[in-house]
Motif scaffolding. Structure first.
Motif, short mmCIF file in Angstrom:
data_model
loop_
_atom_site.label_atom_id
_atom_site.label_comp_id
_atom_site.label_asym_id
_atom_site.label_seq_id
_atom_site.Cartn_x
_atom_site.Cartn_y
_atom_site.Cartn_z
N ALA A 181 -5.00 2.62 -0.56
CA ALA A 181 -5.13 2.68 -2.02
C ALA A 181 -6.24 3.66 -2.39
O ALA A 181 -7.21 3.32 -3.03
N THR A 205 4.85 1.49 -4.35
CA THR A 205 3.63 0.71 -4.61
C THR A 205 2.73 1.42 -5.61
O THR A 205 2.93 2.58 -5.95
N ASP A 206 1.71 0.70 -6.04
CA ASP A 206 0.74 1.25 -6.99
C ASP A 206 -0.33 2.10 -6.32
O ASP A 206 -1.29 2.53 -6.98
N ASP A 207 -0.20 2.31 -5.01
CA ASP A 207 -1.21 3.11 -4.29
C ASP A 207 -1.17 4.58 -4.70
O ASP A 207 -2.09 5.33 -4.39
N GLN A 209 -1.13 7.42 -7.48
CA GLN A 209 -1.38 7.71 -8.88
C GLN A 209 -0.59 8.94 -9.36
O GLN A 209 -0.37 9.10 -10.55
N ARG A 211 3.07 10.87 -8.96
CA ARG A 211 4.41 10.49 -8.50
C ARG A 211 5.42 11.54 -8.93
O ARG A 211 5.50 11.87 -10.11
N TYR A 232 8.43 3.46 -13.14
CA TYR A 232 7.50 3.79 -12.05
C TYR A 232 7.16 5.28 -12.04
O TYR A 232 5.99 5.66 -11.95
#
Length: 968
Positions: A181, A205-207, A209, A211, A232
């Protein structure tokens, strides 16, 4: 709906050098304030910049000034790629780029990764399979050298902890440990539409920032794009569709042929029986079981789920009944005897060097198709899912080098496989999936190195679900017909002859395109339009009246007129210039009929497809009947063709005009007044694009190694090129040429860098006549520009003629003597020149900036020149090399090299081949230096914009203004 940031970006593309106040006015929304627009502009310095003035005129960074483009070393970004990345950045580095297969969407992801790497960020590439993982690994090794690039999948277990860049299959990403992360990690999701499946969601995943999703078709049969992927990744970014790809020259021109075949009586009976069973079961599933009828993909998904549900009772039985009937119907279509018979007939047309891909529905159909083609003497094989990855890779390798020329496959090539270039796509089974058809089109529609057409042959059983008349191939046809040059519908008996002609044609044989580069290949045998964006005739801008007059004549002649008729009725010189420049707004198409140039057009904006169809009909009808037919025979020949809309009187006049003109045109070698009509090609017998010998290549490679680099020969290219790893560790590609009769020659294709399959950034010219062998390294941008200029000048001086080879000015080449720094080796040499050129003496000790005057190119070679005095003071100073930029300028075939002082702003000329009087002179600014150099070489007083004319000598091709950020 576009965000404010995207709208600001689009406004600045349309109207650059705009102030914030002007942008706010154009946005015309109460919520768009000055402070909001300023924040958008200042928050994205890697997209927007201003001139530094009090009012701050803003523009969009492009070309080498765009930071991502500078970090992406593979090749210059295409315009659509640059636009997509800018959209992605202003959207907060989030979004999905949709670009059809074959247009280069992978390069968008690679450029984003290279940029992230330069900013110290880690990147993960998510791919759906092993093949794509290996392809990405290979590309990233070239694009981001000297970097540990990991893989996760198959036998690899690398992680983002130990690698700055990681490529992982989505299956391994779901099963593996979580990713670190760390703030700012970039996720690039290739084939992003796949990751809406519930099994793959855990990989998102939210890892990450930043995308970036990549896809050719952003669609799914369920609603996961709206519920999972869009929340997302962010909004969809328009990348490149077929129309834009075609207009930007990324995709090949297209021809389409529909080939109808018939069932045998038994096949027809079996098909109708299966079709009735499928329809009955489908109706009951929709009405009784609540399965949605549309979209079809969702219907099939639910039916498949029901058929595997043991507890569903009657519904399961009904679903299985539908699937059985559906598969029976598909199998009957796939194994039609008529399709195999057709393959037997057209097999002979596929024996040549052109490669073909046959798309079938089933493995059995693919194997049968390959066997049938092989029986006709074609090197054909089937590629199926039963093959091991190594076997598939080996087969694709044989296909790439031409050992196999026809590849039959069910769906294996539809997505995620790097398939070599092919010319013919033979579609033996219909598809309702837009995604599948886009993938298939992308395998064929890539541009051919010699400009040939991509050919799609759609084989269907008439009166079935495959028949286009029943809506089959609707998505494919809607997109492909928008860019197709020609669409035919033929029977199986006529298909072989048509495909043979299409596959064997080469542009130099029949496609003499008036609107191609600088009228270089005259008139297409296939009708085409004059293209004002590419025509290089430097006639004065036509007045609107000339266009209107020409189009009015076409209207008076019912849309069809010969060149001679136009010139006879409109003898004005301005009319002739308009015709030569092709500046008719795309309303006229041309072709040769019996050696006579005939156009179709008029004020009414008929489609190009209709114009081409009528010209084809004219040519075919003219060939089918006697030169002097009777009126009845002429009308009968025209009936049922696009010519039937032309009156009998006009047809008779046209026939008379063709009969009276053809002999004259053919007997006069060439009509120099016609717009580039090629009759006799000018090809000096001793000119050739010469490949260096093995001995010359070895000497070159040894020289590169002596400069601290490594070089290997580029394989699978018709051009000779080296892959060079420089002493700086960066991979580059360089073309290699040897001289013939003391000169180097390039083909006309070399004027267009997009046609270079090696993607070279430099050219190396070897000269074995010197001992030791001399090497000249030049920027590929310079050579391409030089070839285009040579083509322009030659065609303007020789209207109506064409030649395939063009000399590369030696004055351009010799300036690259031992410039090893262009390929990342050594420190860069000093060019040596022994060219005998006129010397021009200055009557004053230092050049003064002359008054503004037009260049007189005929004055080169006069014995002396007096430069007019100027109020501008010439300052002599010593330039510090460490603070200077090496720049150059080409003037009438001569190269001037100088140093620009970044601190003081002065320019010192270090080399001027043949005009040594300029060497060593120092000027107060780039404008004064450029003006003096151009005036001395031109032999007349010239004033110019030095910021634009001086080019940075680092191989990038950018101007001095772009390099130092001056918008002069």
């Amino acid at each position: 709906m576009l965000t404010v940031s995207s709208r600001v970006l689009n406004l600045l593309r349309e109207v650059p050098e705009s102030s914030v106040e002007e942008l706010v006015g154009r946005l015309a929304e109460s919520s768009c304030t000055v402070s909001l627009v300023e924040r958008i502009l200042f928050d994205h310095p890697d997209v927007f910049d201003h001139d530094g003035g009090m009012s701050r005129k803003w523009h969009v960074l492009s070309g080498r000034a765009f930071p991502i483009a500078r970090n992406y070393l593979e090749q210059p970004l295409r315009k659509w790629q640059e636009h997509a990345l800018q959209e992605w950045i202003v959207a907060g580095r989030g979004g999905v780029v949709e670009a059809v297969t074959g247009t280069g969407k992978t390069a968008v992801g690679v450029a984003a990764i290279a940029d992230a790497y330069s900013r110290g960020l880690r990147s993960l590439v998510l791919v759906p399979g092993i093949d794509l993982m290996e392809q990405w690994h290979s590309v990233l090794q070239r694009a981001v050298p000297n970097t540990k690039i990991g893989r996760r999948g198959d036998k690899f277990r690398d992680t983002l902890v130990s690698h700055r860049i990681l490529i992982s299959t989505v299956q391994s990403a779901v099963r593996g440990e979580s990713f670190p992360a760390t703030s700012g990690c970039l996720l690039v999701a290739d084939e992003v539409h796949r990751y809406g499946a519930s099994a793959f969601v855990r990989a998102l995943t939210d890892d990450f920032q930043e995308r970036l999703g990549l896809t050719a078709t952003y669609e799914r049969s369920d609603d996961s794009i709206d519920t999972i992927l869009s929340p997302y990744f962010g909004s969809t970014i328009d990348g490149c569709d077929y129309r834009r790809g075609y207009e930007e020259g990324i995709l090949a021109p297209v021809r389409v042929v529909n080939i109808a075949v018939q069932f045998t009586p038994k096949e027809r009976h079996d098909y109708e029986d299966a079709d009735e069973r499928a329809r009955s079961a489908r109706t009951k599933l929709i009405n009784n079981c609540g399965i949605p009828a549309e979209p079809f993909g969702l219907f099939m998904q639910e039916v498949d789920r029901l058929s595997n549900d043991e507890n569903a009772g009657p519904a399961t039985f009904l679903a299985r009944k539908f699937m059985k009937a559906f598969n029976d119907r598909r199998s009957i279509l796939a194994q039609s005897h008529a399709k195999l018979d057709l393959l037997r007939q057209i097999g002979s047309a596929m024996r040549g060097p052109a490669r073909s891909i046959l798309f079938s529905e089933t493995v059995a159909a693919a194997e049968a198709a390959a066997a049938m083609i092989a029986d006709q003497g074609v090197a054909a094989e089937a590629m199926t899912s039963g093959m091991k990855p190594a076997e598939r890779a080996a087969l694709l390798g044989r296909f790439r080098v031409g050992e196999v020329v026809a590849l039959a496959t069910p769906r294996l090539l539809d997505e995620g496989i790097d398939v070599p270039e092919a010319e013919l796509g033979l579609i033996l089974a219909a598809s309702r999936s837009r995604r599948q058809m886009v993938q298939r089109m992308g395998r064929i529609i890539r541009p051919k190195h010699d400009g040939r057409h991509a050919i799609f042959a759609i084989v269907y059983v008439e009166g079935t679900s495959e028949d286009p008349a029943s809506g089959a191939h609707e998505t494919f046809l809607r997109q492909i017909l928008d860019i197709a040059d020609e669409v035919r519908s033929v029977s199986g008996a006529d298909a072989a002859a048509l495909l043979r002609r299409w596959l064997l044609e080469r542009p130099e044989d029949v496609e003499m395109n008036i609107a191609a580069e600088v009228l270089d290949a005259a008139v297409k045998s296939d009708p085409t339009e004059f293209d004002p964006d590419h025509a290089a005739v430097t006639a004065s801008e036509s007045n609107s009246w000339t266009k209107e007059a020409i189009l009015d004549v076409f209207d008076d002649f019912e849309g069809l007129a010969t060149w001679d008729e136009l010139i006879e009725l409109l003898p004005d010189d301005e009319i002739r210039r308009t015709l030569m420049a092709g500046n008719l707004e795309g309303r006229v198409s041309w072709t040769l009929v019996d050696g006579v140039l005939v156009g179709d057009g008029g004020q009414d904006r008929t489609s190009r497809k209709d114009r081409v169809a009528r010209l084809w009909a004219l040519r075919d009808t003219r060939a089918a009947i006697a030169p002097n037919p009777g009126l009845k025979q002429l009308r009968c020949a025209a009936n049922g063709t696009p010519l039937e809309s032309v009156s009998l009187q006009r047809l008779a006049e046209l026939w008379e005009s063709l009969a009276g003109s053809s002999s004259q045109v053919l007997e006069s070698r060439v009509d120099h007044s016609a717009p580039g009509v090629e009759v006799v090609a000018d090809k000096p017998p001793k000119q050739a694009v010469v490949r260096p010998s093995d001995q010359e290549l070895r000497a070159l490679i040894e020289a590169i190694e002596a400069q601290g680099g490594r070089a290997t020969l580029v394989e699978n290219s018709r051009r000779t090129a080296l892959t060079v790893i420089g002493s700086d560790g960066i991979r580059r590609v360089a073309r290699v040429l040897a001289p013939t009769a003391g000169d180097w020659f390039a083909s006309k294709d070399d004027g267009n860098r997009s046609l270079d399959d090696t993607h070279a950034t430099s050219w190396i010219f070897v000269d074995p006549s010197e001992q030791p062998q001399a090497h000249y390294i030049c920027s590929a941008f310079d050579i391409s520009r030089s070839v285009r200029n040579e083509i322009d000048e030659w065609m303007i001086a020789n209207p109506g003629l064409t030649r395939q080879l063009h000399p590369i000015p030696r004055s351009i080449v010799v300036s690259g003597r031992d410039r090893w720094d262009y390929i990342g080796c050594g420190t860069g040499g000093v060019a040596k020149t022994n060219i005998a050129v006129p010397r021009i003496a200055l009557t004053s000790p230092l050049p003064k900036t002359p008054a503004k005057h037009a260049t007189n190119s005929n004055s080169v070679g006069q014995n002396s020149l007096s430069l007019r005095a100027s109020t501008r003071k010439v300052v002599v100073r010593t330039l510090a090399t460490k603070n200077s930029i090496r720049i150059y300028m080409d003037v009438e075939g001569y190269r001037v090299v100088a140093l620009y002082d970044q601190v003081g702003g002065g320019v010192k000329v270090t080399r001027a081949a043949g005009f040594q009087v300029l060497e060593g002179r120092t000027f107060a600014d780039p404008g004064g230096a450029a003006t003096a150099a151009k005036s001395v070489i031109a032999g007349d007083d010239v004033e110019c914009n030095g910021w634009i004319d001086w080019i940075v000598d680092d191989g990038s091709g950018i101007s001095l203004a772009q390099s130092v950020g001056k918008g002069r």
